[in-house]
Design a protein around this motif. Structure first.
Motif: not given
Length: 52
Positions: A15-33
């Motif tokens: 399935p396509p990767a689902i973006p994680g919560p926004d980064c608390p520092f820059c606001g970009e979506p995080t990725v699950n690794i």
């Protein structure tokens, strides 16, 4: 394993990767690794252990 056996192997469709919560520092979506969410922008686009 023969050539015919290799042709019969089918990989499942992931399935396509689902973006994680926004980064608390820059606001970009995080990725699950490896079970944790990281920001590739803030982490320098690498997530391995420190080697230096």
């Amino acid at each position: 394993m023969t050539m015919n056996d290799e042709e019969e192997i089918e990989l499942p469709i992931l399935p396509p990767a689902i973006p994680g919560p926004d980064c608390p520092f820059c606001g970009e979506p995080t990725v699950n690794i490896d079970g944790d969410f990281i920001c590739l922008d803030c982490n320098g686009a690498s997530y391995g252990p420190e080697t230096g």
